[in-house]
Design a protein around this motif. Sequence first.
Motif, PDB file in Angstrom:
ATOM      1  N   SER A  55     -32.591  52.097 -46.159  1.00 33.94           N
ATOM      2  CA  SER A  55     -31.315  51.610 -46.662  1.00 33.94           C
ATOM      3  C   SER A  55     -30.741  52.635 -47.632  1.00 33.94           C
ATOM      4  O   SER A  55     -31.480  53.456 -48.183  1.00 33.94           O
ATOM      5  CB  SER A  55     -31.525  50.264 -47.371  1.00 33.94           C
ATOM      6  OG  SER A  55     -30.358  49.855 -48.063  1.00 33.94           O
ATOM      7  N   VAL A  57     -27.458  53.260 -50.779  1.00 31.32           N
ATOM      8  CA  VAL A  57     -26.353  52.768 -51.595  1.00 31.32           C
ATOM      9  C   VAL A  57     -25.673  53.989 -52.207  1.00 31.32           C
ATOM     10  O   VAL A  57     -26.337  54.966 -52.564  1.00 31.32           O
ATOM     11  CB  VAL A  57     -26.842  51.787 -52.687  1.00 31.32           C
ATOM     12  CG1 VAL A  57     -27.831  52.450 -53.634  1.00 31.32           C
ATOM     13  CG2 VAL A  57     -25.663  51.203 -53.459  1.00 31.32           C
ATOM     14  N   THR A  59     -21.873  55.424 -54.457  1.00 29.24           N
ATOM     15  CA  THR A  59     -20.620  55.124 -55.133  1.00 29.24           C
ATOM     16  C   THR A  59     -20.102  56.379 -55.813  1.00 29.24           C
ATOM     17  O   THR A  59     -20.822  57.379 -55.943  1.00 29.24           O
ATOM     18  CB  THR A  59     -20.807  54.007 -56.175  1.00 29.24           C
ATOM     19  OG1 THR A  59     -19.524  53.561 -56.624  1.00 29.24           O
ATOM     20  CG2 THR A  59     -21.596  54.493 -57.386  1.00 29.24           C
ATOM     21  N   VAL A  75     -26.712  53.057 -59.663  1.00 30.41           N
ATOM     22  CA  VAL A  75     -26.691  52.189 -58.492  1.00 30.41           C
ATOM     23  C   VAL A  75     -28.060  51.557 -58.286  1.00 30.41           C
ATOM     24  O   VAL A  75     -29.079  52.033 -58.788  1.00 30.41           O
ATOM     25  CB  VAL A  75     -26.289  52.970 -57.218  1.00 30.41           C
ATOM     26  CG1 VAL A  75     -24.830  53.378 -57.272  1.00 30.41           C
ATOM     27  CG2 VAL A  75     -27.188  54.186 -57.012  1.00 30.41           C
ATOM     28  N   ASP A  76     -28.051  50.494 -57.523  1.00 23.72           N
ATOM     29  CA  ASP A  76     -29.288  49.774 -57.215  1.00 23.72           C
ATOM     30  C   ASP A  76     -29.143  49.177 -55.826  1.00 23.72           C
ATOM     31  O   ASP A  76     -28.038  48.824 -55.397  1.00 23.72           O
ATOM     32  CB  ASP A  76     -29.519  48.688 -58.270  1.00 23.72           C
ATOM     33  CG  ASP A  76     -30.797  47.892 -58.042  1.00 23.72           C
ATOM     34  OD1 ASP A  76     -31.702  48.397 -57.347  1.00 23.72           O
ATOM     35  OD2 ASP A  76     -30.896  46.765 -58.560  1.00 23.72           O
ATOM     36  N   GLN A  77     -30.252  49.061 -55.139  1.00 24.16           N
ATOM     37  CA  GLN A  77     -30.310  48.327 -53.869  1.00 24.16           C
ATOM     38  C   GLN A  77     -31.613  47.555 -53.869  1.00 24.16           C
ATOM     39  O   GLN A  77     -32.645  48.071 -54.304  1.00 24.16           O
ATOM     40  CB  GLN A  77     -30.215  49.269 -52.676  1.00 24.16           C
ATOM     41  CG  GLN A  77     -31.263  50.376 -52.658  1.00 24.16           C
ATOM     42  CD  GLN A  77     -31.004  51.406 -51.590  1.00 24.16           C
ATOM     43  OE1 GLN A  77     -30.646  51.093 -50.459  1.00 24.16           O
ATOM     44  NE2 GLN A  77     -31.196  52.677 -51.940  1.00 24.16           N
ATOM     45  N   LYS A 144     -25.776  58.977 -54.302  1.00 25.15           N
ATOM     46  CA  LYS A 144     -26.252  58.278 -53.105  1.00 25.15           C
ATOM     47  C   LYS A 144     -27.774  58.256 -53.113  1.00 25.15           C
ATOM     48  O   LYS A 144     -28.412  59.298 -53.267  1.00 25.15           O
ATOM     49  CB  LYS A 144     -25.747  58.981 -51.839  1.00 25.15           C
ATOM     50  CG  LYS A 144     -26.023  58.230 -50.545  1.00 25.15           C
ATOM     51  CD  LYS A 144     -25.317  58.922 -49.378  1.00 25.15           C
ATOM     52  CE  LYS A 144     -25.401  58.112 -48.104  1.00 25.15           C
ATOM     53  NZ  LYS A 144     -24.648  58.755 -46.985  1.00 25.15           N
ATOM     54  N   SER A 189     -29.179  43.528 -51.096  1.00 30.66           N
ATOM     55  CA  SER A 189     -28.156  43.455 -52.132  1.00 30.66           C
ATOM     56  C   SER A 189     -27.878  44.859 -52.665  1.00 30.66           C
ATOM     57  O   SER A 189     -28.791  45.672 -52.803  1.00 30.66           O
ATOM     58  CB  SER A 189     -28.591  42.523 -53.272  1.00 30.66           C
ATOM     59  OG  SER A 189     -29.848  42.907 -53.798  1.00 30.66           O
ATOM     60  N   TYR A 190     -26.601  45.115 -52.957  1.00 32.28           N
ATOM     61  CA  TYR A 190     -26.157  46.434 -53.397  1.00 32.28           C
ATOM     62  C   TYR A 190     -25.383  46.298 -54.708  1.00 32.28           C
ATOM     63  O   TYR A 190     -24.549  45.396 -54.853  1.00 32.28           O
ATOM     64  CB  TYR A 190     -25.277  47.074 -52.318  1.00 32.28           C
ATOM     65  CG  TYR A 190     -26.003  47.280 -51.007  1.00 32.28           C
ATOM     66  CD1 TYR A 190     -26.868  48.359 -50.826  1.00 32.28           C
ATOM     67  CD2 TYR A 190     -25.851  46.384 -49.951  1.00 32.28           C
ATOM     68  CE1 TYR A 190     -27.547  48.546 -49.626  1.00 32.28           C
ATOM     69  CE2 TYR A 190     -26.524  46.566 -48.747  1.00 32.28           C
ATOM     70  CZ  TYR A 190     -27.372  47.647 -48.598  1.00 32.28           C
ATOM     71  OH  TYR A 190     -28.052  47.824 -47.416  1.00 32.28           O
ATOM     72  N   TYR A 191     -25.653  47.209 -55.657  1.00 32.09           N
ATOM     73  CA  TYR A 191     -25.143  47.083 -57.013  1.00 32.09           C
ATOM     74  C   TYR A 191     -24.561  48.398 -57.533  1.00 32.09           C
ATOM     75  O   TYR A 191     -25.013  49.485 -57.179  1.00 32.09           O
ATOM     76  CB  TYR A 191     -26.271  46.736 -57.999  1.00 32.09           C
ATOM     77  CG  TYR A 191     -27.153  45.568 -57.650  1.00 32.09           C
ATOM     78  CD1 TYR A 191     -27.095  44.386 -58.396  1.00 32.09           C
ATOM     79  CD2 TYR A 191     -28.082  45.649 -56.612  1.00 32.09           C
ATOM     80  CE1 TYR A 191     -27.937  43.319 -58.113  1.00 32.09           C
ATOM     81  CE2 TYR A 191     -28.919  44.584 -56.315  1.00 32.09           C
ATOM     82  CZ  TYR A 191     -28.843  43.428 -57.064  1.00 32.09           C
ATOM     83  OH  TYR A 191     -29.675  42.368 -56.781  1.00 32.09           O
ATOM     84  N   GLY A 216     -22.892  50.250 -49.188  1.00 33.24           N
ATOM     85  CA  GLY A 216     -24.302  50.093 -48.871  1.00 33.24           C
ATOM     86  C   GLY A 216     -24.478  50.137 -47.371  1.00 33.24           C
ATOM     87  O   GLY A 216     -23.563  49.780 -46.611  1.00 33.24           O
TER      88      GLY A 216
END
Length: 289
Positions: A55, A57, A59, A75-77, A144, A189-191, A216
């Motif tokens: 996966s 993520v 931004t 960022v977080d995933q 990324k 979940s993507y943050y 994401g």
Amino acid sequence: MATKKTALILTLIVFSLVSAWAAFAYITAARLNACVSLVSKGKEMEAFLAKPSISFVETYFRFEDSLKDDVIFGVDQESIEGVEHPVYIKGGDWMAIIGLQRTGAVWVACGTEATQKGIPSKDRTWKILTTGQAFQPGVWYHIKCYADYSTRHFRNLEIDGPGLKKSFDLSACTVDYPNYMPFDKRAMSYYAYSMRSRTMMKERGKPLVYFDDLRGGVIEGGRECVVFQTDFENQSKIGEQPVTLPVIKLDNYTQGKLYLERPESRFRIETSATAHSGTHVGVSDSDLD
């Protein structure tokens, strides 16, 4: 009798005030401000959830010169296992969070042998890296991160922007397991987030971090498939998650919608003349007052 009753009432009032202050102090001693979107539907995501793989993520982020060095953002995933048909641990929450400071410091929250076995971490085990140069205010950078959920390891991290192009191999780091998360079914979940604590803060400053074009996705058949994206143009306000207990119903969430990671988060959408795309940005405000 009246005296004893009065004393009891006063004791209860004091206890309530102390409890309220403790809760307030806990909240304002540190603040995590994150927006989150949960994804569980779609051909690529459903295939990923059935057989976890890679996966990512990503931004864009920027800040002004008033941002102090102690603010951490990134960022977080997280792979949410659910309680019905988990792959590894019932209620598992496998977190691949990356933090940055304007100094160029890179924070990677690594798991341990214990967390891999399903024992939640009480404190983060951070691996600190560096880009070798500070981020500049007033310009957009891109971050990324990839994580391999077939092994529950980070994979690699990419950061680029004006005068900067950096890649980190993070494959030796396992993702963290911070807490039991009682969702009924699996999801990703993507943050995007920022956070601050008084223990690190030396100057107040204006702790705002701006985000745009948050995405994401998963790798399916050797290609990157975006399963979630927002440019902050189609949602005017970010509200609280529709949490239910004892089990959180995933169907109560609107796919593609942004929610606050926690009720006290200060993450909002604003109009901006300097947006990376469109006319709006996400704003994470880590003010502790």
